[in-house]
Design a protein around this motif. Sequence first.
Motif, short mmCIF file in Angstrom:
data_model
loop_
_atom_site.label_atom_id
_atom_site.label_comp_id
_atom_site.label_asym_id
_atom_site.label_seq_id
_atom_site.Cartn_x
_atom_site.Cartn_y
_atom_site.Cartn_z
N HIS A 152 79.41 50.55 52.18
CA HIS A 152 79.51 51.30 53.33
C HIS A 152 80.40 52.62 52.73
CE1 HIS A 152 79.64 51.73 57.73
NE2 HIS A 152 80.25 52.71 57.54
N HIS A 153 80.22 53.54 53.20
CA HIS A 153 80.88 55.01 52.87
C HIS A 153 81.39 55.70 54.09
CE1 HIS A 153 80.64 59.33 51.41
NE2 HIS A 153 81.69 58.97 50.99
N PHE A 154 82.78 55.83 54.11
CA PHE A 154 83.58 56.77 54.83
C PHE A 154 84.31 57.98 54.29
CE2 PHE A 154 84.40 52.36 56.55
CZ PHE A 154 83.96 52.50 57.77
N THR A 155 83.90 59.00 54.65
CA THR A 155 84.52 60.31 53.90
C THR A 155 85.43 61.28 54.99
OG1 THR A 155 83.84 62.28 52.75
CG2 THR A 155 82.14 61.74 54.53
N PHE A 156 86.16 61.87 54.32
CA PHE A 156 87.19 62.82 55.16
C PHE A 156 86.57 64.16 54.83
CE2 PHE A 156 89.76 59.07 54.81
CZ PHE A 156 90.77 59.29 55.85
N ASN A 157 85.59 64.19 53.95
CA ASN A 157 84.86 65.47 53.77
C ASN A 157 83.99 65.86 54.87
OD1 ASN A 157 86.02 65.53 51.33
ND2 ASN A 157 84.26 64.85 50.22
N TYR A 158 83.55 67.23 54.97
CA TYR A 158 82.59 67.44 56.00
C TYR A 158 81.05 67.79 55.41
CZ TYR A 158 86.73 69.20 57.83
OH TYR A 158 88.24 69.28 58.26
N THR A 159 80.91 67.33 54.06
CA THR A 159 79.69 67.59 53.31
C THR A 159 78.86 66.32 53.09
OG1 THR A 159 81.04 67.43 51.42
CG2 THR A 159 80.77 69.47 52.06
N PRO A 160 77.62 66.39 53.10
CA PRO A 160 76.90 65.35 52.80
C PRO A 160 76.42 64.90 51.22
CG PRO A 160 75.47 67.30 53.30
CD PRO A 160 76.78 67.62 53.68
N THR A 161 77.71 65.10 50.39
CA THR A 161 77.48 65.06 49.16
C THR A 161 76.93 63.60 48.64
OG1 THR A 161 79.33 66.47 48.93
CG2 THR A 161 78.79 65.35 46.94
N PHE A 162 77.42 62.70 49.05
CA PHE A 162 77.11 61.39 48.83
C PHE A 162 75.74 61.12 48.91
CE2 PHE A 162 76.45 56.89 49.70
CZ PHE A 162 77.28 56.06 48.80
N GLU A 163 75.04 61.37 50.19
CA GLU A 163 73.77 61.09 50.59
C GLU A 163 72.82 62.14 49.57
OE1 GLU A 163 75.42 61.75 54.70
OE2 GLU A 163 76.10 62.10 52.50
N ASN A 164 73.27 63.27 49.46
CA ASN A 164 72.33 64.29 48.95
C ASN A 164 72.67 64.32 47.14
OD1 ASN A 164 72.07 65.21 51.16
ND2 ASN A 164 72.38 67.37 51.09
N VAL A 165 73.46 63.88 46.69
CA VAL A 165 73.72 63.75 45.24
C VAL A 165 73.29 62.25 44.82
CG1 VAL A 165 75.26 63.88 43.42
CG2 VAL A 165 75.69 65.44 45.07
N TYR A 166 73.86 61.24 45.48
CA TYR A 166 73.49 60.03 45.03
C TYR A 166 72.28 59.40 45.60
CZ TYR A 166 78.02 60.06 42.87
OH TYR A 166 79.01 60.40 42.02
N LYS A 167 71.65 59.97 46.69
CA LYS A 167 70.48 59.58 47.28
C LYS A 167 70.35 58.17 47.29
CE LYS A 167 68.22 63.80 45.33
NZ LYS A 167 68.53 64.50 46.67
N LEU A 168 71.53 57.29 47.74
CA LEU A 168 71.35 56.01 48.36
C LEU A 168 71.21 55.80 49.79
CD1 LEU A 168 74.47 54.93 46.22
CD2 LEU A 168 72.04 54.81 45.48
#
Length: 405
Positions: free
Chosen positions: A224-240
């Motif tokens: 599970h991933h929680f982010t304080f960022n506003y950007t979808p970096t985790f999904e778009n870069v790591y594609k998990l």
Amino acid sequence: MPKILITGNGFDLNLNLPTSYSDFIRILSNLKNIEETDYNFNSIYSASLSYELIKKNFSKVEFNQEQINELINLLDQNLWFNFFTSEYNIETWIDFETKIEYVLIKIFEALNNMQDFLFSKGSRPNDLRVIDFKNLNNNIEYYEILKRFKFFEDNNSQIVLNEFMFINKYNYNTNFNYEIISDYLLKDLNKFKKIFNLYFEIFILPLYENLNFNNKLNLESINHHFTFNYTPTFENVYKLKTRTDFLHGKIDSENNFIVLGINEVPESINENIVKYFIPFTKYYQKLNNNTDYYFLSELSNKVKFENYIFYFIGHSLDKSDEDYINEVFDFIIDLKTKGNLIIISYHNESSKSSMLINLIEIRGKDEIVDLMRNKVLKFEKLDSKEFNFSLNLKLDTFVKAPRYL
């Protein structure tokens, strides 16, 4: 064994994305210096202090001209953006949030000072809106903040307050209209959020498709991933397929629902005007915008006889996020198993020191010492073998054990 990842802006910066406060201000401030026909990779990103890294790690992108024009129009009119560009002691997004609080405090303190002069003898005719610098307690900060946010016109050294600030009855001003003043500042802050959203949509999101960065972390085992960022970096870069919860909202200029504000209503504020501060707080915006404010409540409802590992990547652990940090530590301490971990990654020794100081301030010396002594809390360098090993760590469920503290 659930593995929970919590990310802050350093997660994006580690990929050389221009998401720092400095990049935001420098790139936007430079837009007006570029001819409309010359919007390109080099003319845009060359304003960044990290331009060489951006150029190295991303290939060329094309920009949406319509969105850029919309953005420039907003920049010209926005009071908050103009204020921030003139402030030179803002280095991080945390400093930025602190400045929002500073502006609000100074404005309402100044109003309080002026109120004694203007209304101590009752209502005043509408055309008597002139005050002297001494009515601002001879405070240059009050003067400059009110002027930058257009609360008055400085006419031949006379300070003439704007009409919108007052409650007017029968051509007499009876008091300051705190509701209108608060709404005026809030509407402009919401326009600033639009600027923020557009910056990320135009200049950050297209970079995901052109990333040449090869040193990505191994995050495949994250549950599970929680982010304080506003950007979808985790999904778009790591594609998990791992789920991400955006604690402060997600970039979307159409809805403009991101959380951007102050942590709490300052204690110094008069209780009669506290309600006019509340819309600027993060907790109000989360509730009002229906962003992900549940955080660990879903995990708390699950069986507690499991091991959990929390990884912090790119988060400063600043006091502004104290509620979330407390929730993680309380969650770990309340578990009935031993072998649980909180692993905090750091970029360099300076960042490690800052995060440790922040944790001691939030949780207290005794608890942090105890958790580190019992190897429940660990600091590991982001690019180290130790942290890479920790990301791939597998823990079996341990036997029931007493609490750590």
